[in-house]
Motif scaffolding. Structure first.
Motif, PDB file in Angstrom:
ATOM      1  N   PHE A  87      12.218  80.752  41.243  1.00  0.00           N
ATOM      2  CA  PHE A  87      11.439  81.807  40.588  1.00  0.00           C
ATOM      3  C   PHE A  87      10.837  82.821  41.557  1.00  0.00           C
ATOM      4  CE2 PHE A  87      10.393  78.755  36.867  1.00  0.00           C
ATOM      5  CZ  PHE A  87      11.476  79.222  36.139  1.00  0.00           C
ATOM      6  N   ASN A 102       9.833  80.449  27.973  1.00  0.00           N
ATOM      7  CA  ASN A 102       9.162  79.249  28.478  1.00  0.00           C
ATOM      8  C   ASN A 102       8.920  78.309  27.277  1.00  0.00           C
ATOM      9  OD1 ASN A 102       7.197  80.587  27.066  1.00  0.00           O
ATOM     10  ND2 ASN A 102       5.697  80.636  28.724  1.00  0.00           N
ATOM     11  N   SER A 103       8.168  77.241  27.476  1.00  0.00           N
ATOM     12  CA  SER A 103       7.976  76.256  26.401  1.00  0.00           C
ATOM     13  C   SER A 103       7.457  76.892  25.116  1.00  0.00           C
ATOM     14  CB  SER A 103       6.981  75.176  26.845  1.00  0.00           C
ATOM     15  OG  SER A 103       7.496  74.445  27.928  1.00  0.00           O
ATOM     16  N   ARG A 117      13.877  78.145  29.673  1.00  0.00           N
ATOM     17  CA  ARG A 117      13.335  77.460  30.865  1.00  0.00           C
ATOM     18  C   ARG A 117      12.033  76.736  30.525  1.00  0.00           C
ATOM     19  NH1 ARG A 117      12.670  83.263  32.001  1.00  0.00           N
ATOM     20  NH2 ARG A 117      10.444  83.534  32.357  1.00  0.00           N
ATOM     21  N   LEU A 146       6.294  72.734  30.571  1.00  0.00           N
ATOM     22  CA  LEU A 146       5.277  71.860  29.972  1.00  0.00           C
ATOM     23  C   LEU A 146       5.789  70.965  28.845  1.00  0.00           C
ATOM     24  CD1 LEU A 146       2.219  71.367  30.404  1.00  0.00           C
ATOM     25  CD2 LEU A 146       1.819  72.826  28.420  1.00  0.00           C
ATOM     26  N   VAL A 187      12.331  73.062  34.171  1.00  0.00           N
ATOM     27  CA  VAL A 187      11.423  73.532  35.215  1.00  0.00           C
ATOM     28  C   VAL A 187      10.722  72.332  35.843  1.00  0.00           C
ATOM     29  CG1 VAL A 187       9.497  75.046  35.777  1.00  0.00           C
ATOM     30  CG2 VAL A 187      11.126  75.726  33.996  1.00  0.00           C
ATOM     31  N   TYR A 226       5.501  69.151  37.737  1.00  0.00           N
ATOM     32  CA  TYR A 226       4.176  69.191  37.102  1.00  0.00           C
ATOM     33  C   TYR A 226       3.409  67.897  37.393  1.00  0.00           C
ATOM     34  CZ  TYR A 226       5.654  73.315  34.341  1.00  0.00           C
ATOM     35  OH  TYR A 226       6.091  74.559  33.937  1.00  0.00           O
TER      36      TYR A 226
HETATM   37  C1  LIG Z   1       6.401  77.695  35.315  1.00  0.00           C
HETATM   38  C2  LIG Z   1       7.281  78.698  34.693  1.00  0.00           C
HETATM   39  C3  LIG Z   1       7.956  78.415  33.489  1.00  0.00           C
HETATM   40  C4  LIG Z   1       7.704  77.179  32.661  1.00  0.00           C
HETATM   41  O1  LIG Z   1       6.630  77.462  31.773  1.00  0.00           O
HETATM   42  P1  LIG Z   1       6.099  76.384  30.707  1.00  0.00           P
HETATM   43  O2  LIG Z   1       5.002  77.083  30.008  1.00  0.00           O
HETATM   44  O3  LIG Z   1       5.608  75.222  31.516  1.00  0.00           O
HETATM   45  O4  LIG Z   1       7.237  76.034  29.834  1.00  0.00           O
HETATM   46  C5  LIG Z   1       8.872  79.349  33.044  1.00  0.00           C
HETATM   47  N1  LIG Z   1       9.084  80.506  33.713  1.00  0.00           N
HETATM   48  C6  LIG Z   1       8.429  80.824  34.850  1.00  0.00           C
HETATM   49  C7  LIG Z   1       8.715  82.102  35.532  1.00  0.00           C
HETATM   50  C8  LIG Z   1       7.493  79.934  35.367  1.00  0.00           C
HETATM   51  O5  LIG Z   1       6.837  80.259  36.489  1.00  0.00           O
END
Ligand SMILES: *Cc1c(COP(=O)(O)O)cnc(C)c1O
Length: 362
Positions: free
Chosen positions: A79, A195-196, A211, A214, A33, A39
């Motif tokens: 997204f 996500n992370s 995905r 961070l 991402v 970021y």
């Molecule tokens: C920004 C985002 C991520 C990444 O999230 P992190 O917490 O930074 O890993 C994943 N999915 C979506 C839909 C996001 O908007």
């Protein structure tokens, strides 16, 4: 060397963190991402360092187009999706993978008369976050409508997003997973959910694609654990210099509004960084900086271009000394974000364009 603030970006650390993602989620493809200028780290250098990713993800069409213009051919997920027929044509031409979170967007897609199909469309399923997501029934309708339309898209996938992945053991994560699991099982479509935070704590959410954002930048999404404990290396250091010092007498007030008063004769330093660079004004009388090994308190209000520090604990500090603002083990962006009443995401993405980015390795 100038005396202005800059960020030092360690591209080898970025690559190390991608390897860590692969260790946490060995069986999943990784879309790195890199929305919001990666970021705050600079999207093009970040994309280059992260070329071993299976794909990229950004929030907006413009971010994806910038990557394509610069020669990146990887799959790119968008997204926030695309809404008009014209945007759909552009997305197809550029081989992008938009997320669908509105039924009207599909109506526009079906009127778009694409020259070539999209490689993939992600259907955003509402599983409990209640932000961008379609009810299960709507997603099922869309699957029926699009599944065999090879002229429109080669593939469909299911996506959803956790609202509480940073809270370890929270039942709501299991509830969201259960909603996804049901549709995933009945449709057999590819799934992307983690996500992370979920990558590191919810292995059952890894599915086909993960995905990370961070964690790629070496920063922890958890309140009670730092990046280092998770095996991550910080990528960004924000650095500036001491551009003035003053000897204060007892009773002297510092900065706008005189929000800090010397209780005794005090040596004070001025650092070239302020809220105009992305240093939160909420860190007035609350933040700390690092000179050498010494942490020094921010005193008075943070200004647009400068902030003041108490040099009392650091008598050897002198003009032109390097000042670490954040990004070392001794002064993490996670710690500073908490002091500012926010999250590291906001501090990182808030680093202003006027702050130079310097890149190392990679
Ligand atoms: C920004 C985002 C991520 C990444 O999230 P992190 O917490 O930074 O890993 C994943 N999915 C979506 C839909 C996001 O908007």
């Amino acid at each position: 060397m100038s005396h202005y603030p800059f960020v030092r970006i360690d591209l080898a650390a970025l690559q190390h963190n991608l390897q860590q993602v692969r260790r946490y989620a060995p069986d999943s493809k990784v879309m790195s991402v890199i929305k919001a200028n990666a970021y705050g780290h600079g999207v093009l250098p970040a994309a280059k360092a992260l070329q071993q990713s299976d794909g990229f993800a950004v929030a907006r069409l413009s971010e994806a187009l910038l990557l394509r213009e610069n020669g990146y051919r990887q799959p790119i997920t968008v997204f926030e999706g695309v809404s008009s027929a014209e945007q759909w044509r552009l997305a197809a031409e550029q081989n992008l993978m938009p997320v669908v979170h509105q039924q009207q967007h599909v109506a526009a897609l079906l009127q778009a008369n694409l020259q070539q199909p999209l490689p993939m469309i992600w259907l955003m399923l509402e599983t409990g976050m209640h932000r961008l997501g379609l009810p299960d029934q709507t997603v099922q309708q869309l699957i029926t409508q699009l599944r065999y339309r090879q002229d429109v898209t080669m593939q469909l996938g299911l996506m959803s997003h956790f609202a509480n992945a940073d809270l370890f053991g929270d039942q709501r994560n299991q509830q969201q997973l259960a909603v996804m699991q049901q549709l995933a099982a009945s449709t057999g479509l590819a799934v992307c959910m983690a996500n992370s935070a979920a990558i590191m704590t919810l292995p059952e959410s890894h599915y086909d694609w993960v995905r990370p954002g961070l964690m790629l930048y070496g920063v922890s999404p958890f309140a009670d654990k730092g990046g280092a404990e998770l095996g991550l290396k910080p990528v960004m250091q924000l650095i500036s210099k001491l551009i003035a010092t003053q000897q204060l007498k007892t009773g002297d007030e510092v900065g706008y509004g005189g929000q800090w008063t010397a209780r005794k004769p005090t040596r004070m330093g001025v650092v070239s960084i302020g809220y105009g660079d992305g240093y939160s004004r909420h860190l007035s009388n609350a933040g700390e900086v690092l000179i050498g090994e010494q942490r020094l308190p921010v005193i008075g209000r943070v200004s647009m271009d400068t902030l003041c520090v108490d040099l009392g604990n650091c008598p050897q500090a002198q003009l032109d000394d390097e000042v670490i603002i954040w990004g070392t083990a001794d002064l993490t962006v996670e710690w500073l974000a908490e002091k500012a009443g926010t999250i590291p995401y906001e501090l990182l993405t808030g680093v202003a364009p006027r702050v130079n980015r310097e890149y190392q390795d990679g």
